[in-house]
Enzyme design. Sequence first.
Site, PDB file in Angstrom:
ATOM      1  N   VAL A 137       0.841  -1.204   0.000  1.00  0.00           N
ATOM      2  CA  VAL A 137       0.000   0.000   0.000  1.00  0.00           C
ATOM      3  C   VAL A 137       0.872   1.249   0.000  1.00  0.00           C
ATOM      4  O   VAL A 137       1.842   1.340   0.750  1.00  0.00           O
ATOM      5  CB  VAL A 137      -0.938   0.019   1.229  1.00  0.00           C
ATOM      6  CG1 VAL A 137      -1.706   1.331   1.299  1.00  0.00           C
ATOM      7  CG2 VAL A 137      -1.909  -1.154   1.168  1.00  0.00           C
ATOM      8  N   ASP A 168      -0.387   8.355   4.241  1.00  0.00           N
ATOM      9  CA  ASP A 168       0.939   8.207   4.836  1.00  0.00           C
ATOM     10  C   ASP A 168       1.087   9.029   6.116  1.00  0.00           C
ATOM     11  O   ASP A 168       1.212   8.490   7.210  1.00  0.00           O
ATOM     12  CB  ASP A 168       2.013   8.630   3.826  1.00  0.00           C
ATOM     13  CG  ASP A 168       2.361   7.514   2.856  1.00  0.00           C
ATOM     14  OD1 ASP A 168       2.324   6.346   3.263  1.00  0.00           O
ATOM     15  OD2 ASP A 168       2.675   7.808   1.697  1.00  0.00           O
ATOM     16  N   GLY A 248     -22.630  20.145   7.366  1.00  0.00           N
ATOM     17  CA  GLY A 248     -24.019  20.544   7.545  1.00  0.00           C
ATOM     18  C   GLY A 248     -24.270  22.008   7.280  1.00  0.00           C
ATOM     19  O   GLY A 248     -25.417  22.452   7.243  1.00  0.00           O
TER      20      GLY A 248
END
Length: 425
Positions: A137, A168, A248
């Site tokens: 990864v 990272d 929101g």
Amino acid sequence: MTKALDGVRILDFTHVQSGPTCTQLLAWFGADVIKVERPGVGDITRGQLQDLPNVDSLYFTMLNHNKRSITLDTKNPKGKEVLTELIKTCDVLVENFGPGVLDRMGFPWEKIQSINPKMIVASIKGFGPGPYEDCKVYENVAQCTGGAASTTGFRDGPPLVTGAQIGDSGTGLHLALGIVTALYQRTTTGRGQRVTAAMQDGVLNLTRVKLRDQQRLAHGPLKEFSQFGEGIPFGEAVPRAGNDSGGGQPGRILKCKGWQTDPNAYIYFITQAPVWEKICDVINEPDWKTHAEYAKPAARLKHLNSIFARIEEWTMTKTKFEAMDILNEYDIPCGPILSMKELAEDPSLRATGTVVEVEHPTRGKYLSVGNPIKLSDSPTDVQRSPLLGEHTDEILRQVLGFSDHQVAEIHDSGALDPPRKAAAE
């Protein structure tokens, strides 16, 4: 002045970005970080993305401040002896190797515990236990598998990765918190433990509001998203929402004066409900204060595109800094889009130590990001990154207490040098 982590010694087997982010933060707080590097090569980032020939890259220098470097061939028998002594004297071992590398080096968790029962072993992996735990990864893979990419970008475009290194560096910050927590727990238990941070988990933690929205979606449309006002149906998963605010409070990035030639002449503008009437005053739309389609937050949701289009007409008459000055007077939440050049030249960031100038013996002066966390009793003094193996003999003598004769033996063994290649037949 003493530092917060004075007396803590870190054995740093990390490389590239995720692990070095973690250990650099610990070093900034005063830990003695000993970076173990492969002789003749070192951390691969020393030579990556080089802007100047034959010097350590900015990629390396900006992630390895305040550390000491020792070169060590851990396959060499004498090198293994040195590593064993380092494990005995250090508090924490940090690594971001692929799965099983420590075991193949001959230092599984059980052996480390037998050498030093108080040692904390902290690891960064790509995935936690599961079907992908053996997969390699990197930053963008973590963003894609952690939910960030699928929710970043515009609705009619592909998934996007962010400029922020949330995979990272974000995971490195998570691991640093885990290490400090384990050190605190050790004061009561007297023993070490394993600390693990998976990059997928770290990204998902930073995108938790999208998991919130995924559950909200089961009960109806996400009304603060612009597609609600456009009458576009929602699917089964949280969509990409462009620059809509995720908290929101409706928000957008709007053009400012000069946008035609300046790619960063923009401002982020939030139409926060408590300051709606002030917004109406600023953009000269007083009727919107009482208009049925604009007066209440719920009513405005179906008209966000037209509302922000009108606000943008106003912002386009101001530079982003002029707009910010005016809006701040009314307590309207906003922020200019700042380029890296603007951030590098910002005097306030220099004054707080968030951007620092560092002197390096081979590359000269360069800018770096300093410690983003400020402690009143443990100020950070950013020191340059180490040259490859710069502190090898110092560590052998001062940390491990080896005599000159022992140090000479270690040198003669080849444990501190690149492995010799067999002569061609």
